[in-house]
Design a protein around this motif. Structure first.
Motif, PDB file in Angstrom:
ATOM      1  N   THR A 103      -2.712   7.259  -5.274  1.00 31.47           N
ATOM      2  CA  THR A 103      -1.468   6.600  -5.692  1.00 31.47           C
ATOM      3  C   THR A 103      -1.577   5.847  -7.011  1.00 31.47           C
ATOM      4  N   GLY A 104      -2.812   5.536  -7.436  1.00 27.48           N
ATOM      5  CA  GLY A 104      -2.992   4.690  -8.622  1.00 27.48           C
ATOM      6  C   GLY A 104      -2.998   3.212  -8.304  1.00 27.48           C
ATOM      7  N   GLN A 105      -2.689   2.845  -7.054  1.00 24.13           N
ATOM      8  CA  GLN A 105      -2.671   1.432  -6.654  1.00 24.13           C
ATOM      9  C   GLN A 105      -4.075   0.969  -6.307  1.00 24.13           C
ATOM     10  N   GLU A 106      -4.576   0.013  -7.025  1.00 27.90           N
ATOM     11  CA  GLU A 106      -5.902  -0.535  -6.762  1.00 27.90           C
ATOM     12  C   GLU A 106      -5.800  -2.012  -6.374  1.00 27.90           C
ATOM     13  N   GLY A 107      -6.880  -2.539  -5.827  1.00 27.22           N
ATOM     14  CA  GLY A 107      -7.061  -3.982  -5.702  1.00 27.22           C
ATOM     15  C   GLY A 107      -6.294  -4.659  -4.593  1.00 27.22           C
ATOM     16  N   VAL A 108      -5.003  -4.375  -4.473  1.00 27.54           N
ATOM     17  CA  VAL A 108      -4.160  -5.102  -3.523  1.00 27.54           C
ATOM     18  C   VAL A 108      -3.425  -4.135  -2.592  1.00 27.54           C
ATOM     19  N   ARG A 109      -4.054  -3.014  -2.282  1.00 28.00           N
ATOM     20  CA  ARG A 109      -3.380  -2.023  -1.435  1.00 28.00           C
ATOM     21  C   ARG A 109      -2.985  -2.615  -0.090  1.00 28.00           C
ATOM     22  N   GLY A 110      -3.880  -3.391   0.519  1.00 26.34           N
ATOM     23  CA  GLY A 110      -3.567  -3.973   1.826  1.00 26.34           C
ATOM     24  C   GLY A 110      -2.362  -4.880   1.781  1.00 26.34           C
ATOM     25  N   GLN A 111      -2.286  -5.710   0.750  1.00 28.63           N
ATOM     26  CA  GLN A 111      -1.148  -6.618   0.628  1.00 28.63           C
ATOM     27  C   GLN A 111       0.155  -5.850   0.430  1.00 28.63           C
ATOM     28  N   VAL A 112       0.104  -4.799  -0.384  1.00 31.92           N
ATOM     29  CA  VAL A 112       1.305  -3.990  -0.624  1.00 31.92           C
ATOM     30  C   VAL A 112       1.722  -3.259   0.647  1.00 31.92           C
ATOM     31  N   ILE A 113       0.758  -2.670   1.343  1.00 30.55           N
ATOM     32  CA  ILE A 113       1.054  -1.905   2.552  1.00 30.55           C
ATOM     33  C   ILE A 113       1.608  -2.803   3.650  1.00 30.55           C
ATOM     34  N   LEU A 114       0.994  -3.965   3.871  1.00 30.44           N
ATOM     35  CA  LEU A 114       1.451  -4.838   4.947  1.00 30.44           C
ATOM     36  C   LEU A 114       2.744  -5.553   4.587  1.00 30.44           C
ATOM     37  N   ARG A 115       2.993  -5.792   3.318  1.00 26.34           N
ATOM     38  CA  ARG A 115       4.294  -6.351   2.925  1.00 26.34           C
ATOM     39  C   ARG A 115       5.414  -5.443   3.403  1.00 26.34           C
ATOM     40  N   ASP A 116       5.214  -4.146   3.238  1.00 30.08           N
ATOM     41  CA  ASP A 116       6.222  -3.185   3.668  1.00 30.08           C
ATOM     42  C   ASP A 116       6.400  -3.201   5.185  1.00 30.08           C
ATOM     43  N   ALA A 117       5.327  -3.526   5.912  1.00 31.15           N
ATOM     44  CA  ALA A 117       5.409  -3.589   7.371  1.00 31.15           C
ATOM     45  C   ALA A 117       5.918  -4.928   7.868  1.00 31.15           C
ATOM     46  N   GLY A 118       6.123  -5.880   6.951  1.00 30.52           N
ATOM     47  CA  GLY A 118       6.699  -7.158   7.323  1.00 30.52           C
ATOM     48  C   GLY A 118       5.711  -8.292   7.468  1.00 30.52           C
ATOM     49  N   PHE A 119       4.486  -8.109   6.963  1.00 31.68           N
ATOM     50  CA  PHE A 119       3.465  -9.146   7.094  1.00 31.68           C
ATOM     51  C   PHE A 119       3.065  -9.672   5.725  1.00 31.68           C
ATOM     52  N   SER A 120       3.153 -10.979   5.568  1.00 30.02           N
ATOM     53  CA  SER A 120       2.715 -11.638   4.330  1.00 30.02           C
ATOM     54  C   SER A 120       2.424 -13.094   4.664  1.00 30.02           C
ATOM     55  N   GLY A 121       1.859 -13.808   3.703  1.00 33.96           N
ATOM     56  CA  GLY A 121       1.584 -15.218   3.919  1.00 33.96           C
ATOM     57  C   GLY A 121       0.407 -15.484   4.834  1.00 33.96           C
ATOM     58  N   ILE A 122      -0.409 -14.463   5.101  1.00 30.89           N
ATOM     59  CA  ILE A 122      -1.642 -14.618   5.886  1.00 30.89           C
ATOM     60  C   ILE A 122      -2.801 -14.064   5.064  1.00 30.89           C
ATOM     61  N   PRO A 123      -4.035 -14.439   5.385  1.00 31.59           N
ATOM     62  CA  PRO A 123      -5.166 -13.831   4.684  1.00 31.59           C
ATOM     63  C   PRO A 123      -5.209 -12.322   4.948  1.00 31.59           C
ATOM     64  N   ILE A 124      -5.226 -11.536   3.880  1.00 33.37           N
ATOM     65  CA  ILE A 124      -5.317 -10.080   3.984  1.00 33.37           C
ATOM     66  C   ILE A 124      -6.508  -9.633   3.156  1.00 33.37           C
ATOM     67  N   VAL A 125      -7.417  -8.907   3.781  1.00 31.67           N
ATOM     68  CA  VAL A 125      -8.641  -8.476   3.126  1.00 31.67           C
ATOM     69  C   VAL A 125      -8.661  -6.954   3.060  1.00 31.67           C
ATOM     70  N   ASN A 126      -8.929  -6.411   1.877  1.00 25.37           N
ATOM     71  CA  ASN A 126      -9.042  -4.966   1.693  1.00 25.37           C
ATOM     72  C   ASN A 126     -10.475  -4.519   1.964  1.00 25.37           C
ATOM     73  N   VAL A 127     -10.623  -3.406   2.699  1.00 24.73           N
ATOM     74  CA  VAL A 127     -11.941  -2.901   3.092  1.00 24.73           C
ATOM     75  C   VAL A 127     -12.047  -1.438   2.681  1.00 24.73           C
ATOM     76  N   GLU A 128     -13.121  -1.100   1.983  1.00 24.71           N
ATOM     77  CA  GLU A 128     -13.365   0.280   1.566  1.00 24.71           C
ATOM     78  C   GLU A 128     -14.825   0.609   1.845  1.00 24.71           C
ATOM     79  N   ASN A 129     -15.058   1.580   2.735  1.00 19.62           N
ATOM     80  CA  ASN A 129     -16.430   1.957   3.090  1.00 19.62           C
ATOM     81  C   ASN A 129     -16.454   3.414   3.554  1.00 19.62           C
ATOM     82  N   ALA A 130     -15.904   4.295   2.710  1.00 18.49           N
ATOM     83  CA  ALA A 130     -15.865   5.739   2.986  1.00 18.49           C
ATOM     84  C   ALA A 130     -15.212   5.996   4.336  1.00 18.49           C
ATOM     85  N   CYS A 131     -15.704   7.010   5.058  1.00 19.61           N
ATOM     86  CA  CYS A 131     -15.089   7.390   6.335  1.00 19.61           C
ATOM     87  C   CYS A 131     -15.261   6.318   7.405  1.00 19.61           C
ATOM     88  N   ALA A 132     -16.169   5.375   7.189  1.00 19.52           N
ATOM     89  CA  ALA A 132     -16.382   4.279   8.133  1.00 19.52           C
ATOM     90  C   ALA A 132     -15.587   3.032   7.759  1.00 19.52           C
TER      91      ALA A 132
END
Length: 388
Positions: free
Chosen positions: A58-87
């Motif tokens: 998508t070209g979206q880096e860095g804040v994918r979790g915040q963008v994705i969860l904003r769309d689901a209705g979640f914000s204002g909480i600690p959101i941490v992005n995790v990247e570790n291949a298939c695991a």
């Protein structure tokens, strides 16, 4: 440290969804998990979002979790992005588990989401290859070729045959036919598997996991607070082991796989052993790799994986059912979502909610999730033990 339970799980079915975004996929899984947990959305205190390849897609880096969860209705909480291949998914689960166990938060959302299907298949393959050392790509490296070489070693050393590999697919495709979230729901015979197109000897097309889009989520809660939200049997995280790949031994000395090391860590932390496992989900990116995962996890001795499948012991009706969901080749493999889909399957099994896939009275379940390639082995492996 506090006991932590998985009190809700949910998925977006795995498959090919060209018209859907990461946000579309995640929204379904998140809200299915939240509804399953009984937790009011405003009481979710933190979130971990696993995504491995979305930046390239998508070209979206860095804040994918915040963008994705904003769309689901979640914000204002600690959101941490995790990247570790298939695991990535089970790595995010481990982070959430540790945070809840330490008492930092009581209720934590964990999400894994991935979108791999693109209009041009060659773009999808190129992006997927970024989960290996990119210098290997310049030499024409493909994951399937690596698995093929590993399996040929077992064929030479222990007499494994293509027919054994086909039996794994036959078992798992039947299981997948019973799973409404699976990408492929058509049972295959061993003959059909062996007759499908050769990809990398000894692997045929039906032995290989497909590219997939999908999402899976879990809601974690401290055991002491879980009774507020659910009356279902509690499924606790007994332990999670995580190991990463090592530099090759120039002397070629035998050494345990990182999956074996992750399993050893998990068993020791949980005070359990392979003999306690009643049902397992393993990372069969090519279905025949399930056979050596049996060995890595201590479910059988070295070279004995083929005997397990031959005897039918890992079927739903066997004494150690493996990949009741259908495994990666049938259920699908949207990279960062895979581990949490495995966790969801084990939670449903331990709660007695797996429908026609249900095994007999399981009390301990195992999830093995590996990812990436560095040098001559997987880059990361996690083993999660769940119990009720």
């Amino acid at each position: 440290m506090r006991d932590v339970a998985v009190i809700g799980v949910g998925m977006h079915p795995f498959g090919k969804f060209l018209e859907k975004s990461l946000e579309d996929l995640a929204r379904v899984a998140v809200w299915n998990a939240v509804e399953d947990s009984g937790v009011p959305p405003k009481e979710i205190e933190a979130a971990y979002v696993a995504n491995s390849l979305g930046g390239l897609v998508t070209g979206q880096e860095g804040v994918r979790g915040q963008v994705i969860l904003r769309d689901a209705g979640f914000s204002g909480i600690p959101i941490v992005n995790v990247e570790n291949a298939c695991a990535s998914g089970t790595t995010a689960l481990r982070c959430g588990w540790m945070e809840a166990a330490l008492g930092v938060h009581d209720v934590i959302l964990v999400l894994g989401v991935e979108k791999l299907f693109l209009p041009r298949t060659e773009d999808s393959i190129r992006i997927l290859m970024a989960d290996a050392d990119v210098r290997l790509m310049d030499m024409g490296f493909q994951f399937i070729g690596w698995y093929a070489m590993e399996l040929r070693k077992y064929m030479a050393d222990y007499g494994w045959r293509k027919e054994h590999f086909a039996k794994v697919v036959e078992k798992n495709s039947f299981n997948g036919s019973l799973n409404p979230n699976a990408q492929y729901r058509k049972p295959l015979t061993a003959e059909q598997v062996l007759g499908s197109r050769l990809v990398a000897d000894p692997l045929t097309l039906y032995m290989c996991a497909p590219m997939s889009d999908g999402a899976a989520a879990a809601v974690l809660c401290s055991r002491e607070r879980a009774g507020r939200y659910t009356s279902r049997p509690l499924v606790e995280i007994a332990a999670i082991g995580l190991q990463s790949g090592r530099f090759a031994d120039a002397g070629g000395a035998p050494r345990p796989s990182i999956t074996t090391l992750a399993a050893k860590e998990a068993y020791e932390r949980a005070g359990l052993g392979p003999e306690d496992v009643d049902v397992a989900e393993v990372h069969d990116a090519v279905a025949p790799s399930e056979l050596y995962h049996y060995e890595d996890l201590g479910l059988c001795g070295k070279g004995e994986g083929a005997a397990l499948i031959e005897a039918g012991r890992t079927r739903i009706t066997g004494d150690i059912p493996v990949n009741t969901s259908g495994g990666l080749a049938a259920r699908g493999h949207p990279v960062a979502a895979t581990g949490l889909a495995q966790v969801a399957e084990i939670v449903w099994q331990l709660r007695g909610e797996a429908g026609p896939r249900q095994v007999a009275d399981p009390k301990v379940g195992l999830v093995e999730n590996t990812g990436g390639i560095v040098e001559d082995e997987a880059a990361v492996a996690t083993v999660t033990l769940l119990k009720r």
